[in-house]
Design a protein around this motif. Structure first.
Motif, PDB file in Angstrom:
ATOM      1  N   GLY A 146       0.311   8.239  21.685  1.00  0.00           N
ATOM      2  CA  GLY A 146      -0.207   8.911  20.610  1.00  0.00           C
ATOM      3  C   GLY A 146       0.262   9.238  19.086  1.00  0.00           C
ATOM      4  N   SER A 147       1.461  10.184  19.128  1.00  0.00           N
ATOM      5  CA  SER A 147       2.132  10.022  17.856  1.00  0.00           C
ATOM      6  C   SER A 147       3.506   9.117  18.190  1.00  0.00           C
ATOM      7  CB  SER A 147       2.905  11.537  18.373  1.00  0.00           C
ATOM      8  OG  SER A 147       1.495  12.853  18.563  1.00  0.00           O
ATOM      9  N   GLY A 148       3.084   8.239  17.681  1.00  0.00           N
ATOM     10  CA  GLY A 148       4.180   7.158  18.153  1.00  0.00           C
ATOM     11  C   GLY A 148       4.851   7.354  19.113  1.00  0.00           C
ATOM     12  N   ALA A 201      -9.167  -4.000   7.108  1.00  0.00           N
ATOM     13  CA  ALA A 201     -10.562  -3.176   5.669  1.00  0.00           C
ATOM     14  C   ALA A 201     -10.133  -1.719   5.995  1.00  0.00           C
ATOM     15  CB  ALA A 201     -11.377  -3.846   6.044  1.00  0.00           C
ATOM     16  N   ALA A 202      -9.197  -1.522   7.308  1.00  0.00           N
ATOM     17  CA  ALA A 202      -9.154   0.028   7.789  1.00  0.00           C
ATOM     18  C   ALA A 202      -7.560   0.652   6.915  1.00  0.00           C
ATOM     19  CB  ALA A 202      -8.758   0.441   8.571  1.00  0.00           C
ATOM     20  N   CYS A 203      -6.840  -1.014   6.052  1.00  0.00           N
ATOM     21  CA  CYS A 203      -5.915  -0.383   5.799  1.00  0.00           C
ATOM     22  C   CYS A 203      -6.316   0.377   3.687  1.00  0.00           C
ATOM     23  CB  CYS A 203      -4.433  -1.423   6.039  1.00  0.00           C
ATOM     24  SG  CYS A 203      -3.835  -1.283   6.994  1.00  0.00           S
ATOM     25  N   VAL A 204      -7.335  -0.385   3.809  1.00  0.00           N
ATOM     26  CA  VAL A 204      -7.841  -0.557   2.314  1.00  0.00           C
ATOM     27  C   VAL A 204      -8.530   0.778   2.149  1.00  0.00           C
ATOM     28  CG1 VAL A 204      -8.922  -1.755   0.762  1.00  0.00           C
ATOM     29  CG2 VAL A 204      -7.861  -3.719   1.925  1.00  0.00           C
ATOM     30  N   ARG A 205      -9.627   1.076   2.996  1.00  0.00           N
ATOM     31  CA  ARG A 205     -10.353   2.056   3.271  1.00  0.00           C
ATOM     32  C   ARG A 205      -9.119   3.763   2.333  1.00  0.00           C
ATOM     33  NH1 ARG A 205     -11.669   6.330   3.577  1.00  0.00           N
ATOM     34  NH2 ARG A 205     -14.372   6.722   4.652  1.00  0.00           N
ATOM     35  N   ASN A 206      -8.248   3.729   3.740  1.00  0.00           N
ATOM     36  CA  ASN A 206      -7.335   4.520   3.798  1.00  0.00           C
ATOM     37  C   ASN A 206      -5.919   4.756   2.574  1.00  0.00           C
ATOM     38  OD1 ASN A 206      -8.602   6.257   6.112  1.00  0.00           O
ATOM     39  ND2 ASN A 206      -8.769   3.941   6.732  1.00  0.00           N
ATOM     40  N   ASP A 207      -6.210   3.616   2.183  1.00  0.00           N
ATOM     41  CA  ASP A 207      -4.669   3.190   0.879  1.00  0.00           C
ATOM     42  C   ASP A 207      -3.852   3.422   1.861  1.00  0.00           C
ATOM     43  OD1 ASP A 207      -3.347   3.053  -1.125  1.00  0.00           O
ATOM     44  OD2 ASP A 207      -2.988   5.219  -1.729  1.00  0.00           O
ATOM     45  N   TRP A 208      -3.586   2.422   3.063  1.00  0.00           N
ATOM     46  CA  TRP A 208      -2.309   2.741   3.750  1.00  0.00           C
ATOM     47  C   TRP A 208      -2.082   1.508   3.814  1.00  0.00           C
ATOM     48  CZ3 TRP A 208      -5.982   4.438   8.567  1.00  0.00           C
ATOM     49  CH2 TRP A 208      -6.001   4.507   9.347  1.00  0.00           C
ATOM     50  N   GLN A 209      -0.377   0.931   4.488  1.00  0.00           N
ATOM     51  CA  GLN A 209       0.112  -0.100   3.530  1.00  0.00           C
ATOM     52  C   GLN A 209      -0.056  -1.159   4.439  1.00  0.00           C
ATOM     53  OE1 GLN A 209       4.858   0.286   4.673  1.00  0.00           O
ATOM     54  NE2 GLN A 209       5.026   2.290   2.761  1.00  0.00           N
ATOM     55  N   LEU A 210      -0.481  -2.033   4.119  1.00  0.00           N
ATOM     56  CA  LEU A 210      -1.003  -3.474   4.424  1.00  0.00           C
ATOM     57  C   LEU A 210       0.471  -4.101   5.356  1.00  0.00           C
ATOM     58  CD1 LEU A 210      -3.286  -5.150   1.329  1.00  0.00           C
ATOM     59  CD2 LEU A 210      -3.500  -3.673   3.755  1.00  0.00           C
ATOM     60  N   GLY A 211       0.788  -4.102   4.600  1.00  0.00           N
ATOM     61  CA  GLY A 211       2.312  -5.202   5.154  1.00  0.00           C
ATOM     62  C   GLY A 211       2.827  -4.586   6.705  1.00  0.00           C
ATOM     63  N   THR A 212       2.269  -3.215   6.942  1.00  0.00           N
ATOM     64  CA  THR A 212       3.125  -2.567   8.109  1.00  0.00           C
ATOM     65  C   THR A 212       1.674  -2.648   9.527  1.00  0.00           C
ATOM     66  OG1 THR A 212       2.985  -0.402   7.181  1.00  0.00           O
ATOM     67  CG2 THR A 212       4.696  -1.870   6.771  1.00  0.00           C
ATOM     68  N   TYR A 213       0.484  -2.965   9.310  1.00  0.00           N
ATOM     69  CA  TYR A 213      -0.178  -2.627   9.856  1.00  0.00           C
ATOM     70  C   TYR A 213      -0.334  -3.005  11.214  1.00  0.00           C
ATOM     71  CZ  TYR A 213      -2.879  -7.170   9.573  1.00  0.00           C
ATOM     72  OH  TYR A 213      -2.411  -8.357  10.033  1.00  0.00           O
ATOM     73  N   SER A 257       3.685   2.641  14.540  1.00  0.00           N
ATOM     74  CA  SER A 257       4.267   3.906  13.780  1.00  0.00           C
ATOM     75  C   SER A 257       2.530   4.123  12.987  1.00  0.00           C
ATOM     76  CB  SER A 257       5.285   4.137  13.064  1.00  0.00           C
ATOM     77  OG  SER A 257       5.398   3.266  12.480  1.00  0.00           O
ATOM     78  N   HIS A 258       2.651   2.942  12.450  1.00  0.00           N
ATOM     79  CA  HIS A 258       0.949   3.200  11.044  1.00  0.00           C
ATOM     80  C   HIS A 258       0.135   4.138  11.820  1.00  0.00           C
ATOM     81  CE1 HIS A 258      -1.877   1.027   8.501  1.00  0.00           C
ATOM     82  NE2 HIS A 258      -1.075   0.861   8.118  1.00  0.00           N
TER      83      HIS A 258
END
Length: 350
Positions: free
Chosen positions: A23-25, A176-188, A192-193
């Motif tokens: 859960g922590s990577g 969509a979750a990445c866009v919603r949270n401003d997470w990186q798209l290319g590493t989803y 570790s994402h």
């Protein structure tokens, strides 16, 4: 129902680190080498012209409404990769990430869709809603999963596409979750994402187990190993969860829109459409999980991955849970042909 427990030991090659805090990577460390695998019980026979020409072995567990193990064959405590049977869990993680999905969109987020036009159209709309295109998907290009759809698709002169791949709805939801949270798209798809850490939380919380290994699924997403008993517990959790929780929202969307979870010619669709309250999701390598409205649940895996055994084994397992009717007969039918004539069948033998 008589309780039967067989504890034959099965092992499989594990492609990721074990014993880390998933859960922590995923941490680092040696990968354990599997010992010799014990022989699993036979779940189905292939009978041609009255002659048994093949056998499918595997493991299966049935849970009572209270979550206890009521029936088991094989080693149902050994870790397996759930494959696409874990898609409801991944969809719940998307909801935990704050994405507002519902209805057909949420069902498609948990889907191994057949590649029918209504599936492909909705994937495109989901991507557009996030300001994205098919180029942002990291799943591979493929043909429709359904053979009829694949033949029509090729006849129309079309080629393999990322949207057409059966996991594209799940990937559109993850983006969509990445866009919603401003997470990186290319590493989803990296373990570790932040999104994949949420997936690990859902897997461990709902199964009641620690993830023992992480591999890579056919679509490129992380794949987390739990036991068949843990998988059945997860599905049970989804159907008995409180209304409005992410898990219950996923279950409700899948059951309300089963054709978006699979397709018009698929067993998961038939089962969820015709058995009130049933939640069903198959996975590659002949994995299947089902939960009924009262909390009874099942999970199994055919060792050799033979999908032709999936329907007969599922129908027999449903019968042991007391589910009967035309849909069970339809799911269990797996005829063998000799020329144009039916000369045999794949049949469950437990």
């Amino acid at each position: 129902m008589t309780t039967r427990r067989t504890t034959t030991r099965t092992t499989s090659r594990i492609t990721a680190d074990v014993g880390s805090d998933v859960g922590s990577g995923v941490g680092s460390g040696p990968v354990p080498r599997p010992g010799p695998a014990a022989v699993s019980p036979v779940l189905a026979e292939v009978v041609r012209s009255g002659f048994v020409e093949g056998r499918h072995r595997g493991s299966l567990v049935l849970l009572a409404a209270d979550g206890s193990v009521e029936f088991a064959l094989g080693d149902v405590a050994a870790p397996v990769f759930p494959r696409s049977s874990n898609k409801p869990l991944q969809a719940a993680a998307v909801l935990r990430a704050g994405v507002e999905l519902s209805g057909e969109r949420l069902a498609l987020a948990a889907a191994s869709h057949s590649g029918e036009d209504f599936h492909l159209d909705l994937v495109q709309r989901m991507l557009a809603d996030s300001g994205l295109t098919a180029d942002d998907l990291l799943n591979p290009a493929d043909l429709p999963l359904d053979r009829v759809e694949a033949e029509a698709y090729l006849a129309a002169g079309r080629v393999r596409d990322r949207v057409t791949m059966n996991c594209s709805g799940k990937h559109a939801a993850m983006l969509a979750a990445c866009v919603r949270n401003d997470w990186q798209l290319g590493t989803y798809l990296e373990t570790s994402h932040p999104l994949q850490r949420l997936v690990a939380e859902v897997v461990e919380e709902t199964s009641g187990e620690r993830v023992t290994a992480v591999g890579t699924d056919g679509c490129g997403a992380p794949l987390m190993a739990i036991s068949l008993t843990g998988l059945a517990r997860s599905f049970r959790h989804f159907v008995i969860a409180e209304p409005g929780t992410p898990e219950r929202r996923v279950a409700d969307a899948m059951r309300a829109h089963p054709e978006y979870v699979a397709g018009t010619r698929r067993a998961d669709t038939w089962l969820m459409r015709e058995v009130p309250g049933a939640l069903a999701k198959m996975g590659a390598e002949a994995v299947q999980a089902v939960a009924l409205a009262d909390g009874r649940a099942l999970a199994f895996k055919v060792d050799d991955g033979g999908l032709r055994a999936l329907g007969p084994v599922l129908a027999r397992a449903l019968g042991l849970l007391g589910v009967e009717g035309p849909v069970v007969t339809r799911i269990g039918r797996a005829p063998l042909l000799g020329g144009d004539a039916e000369v045999g069948e794949v049949r469950a033998v437990f």
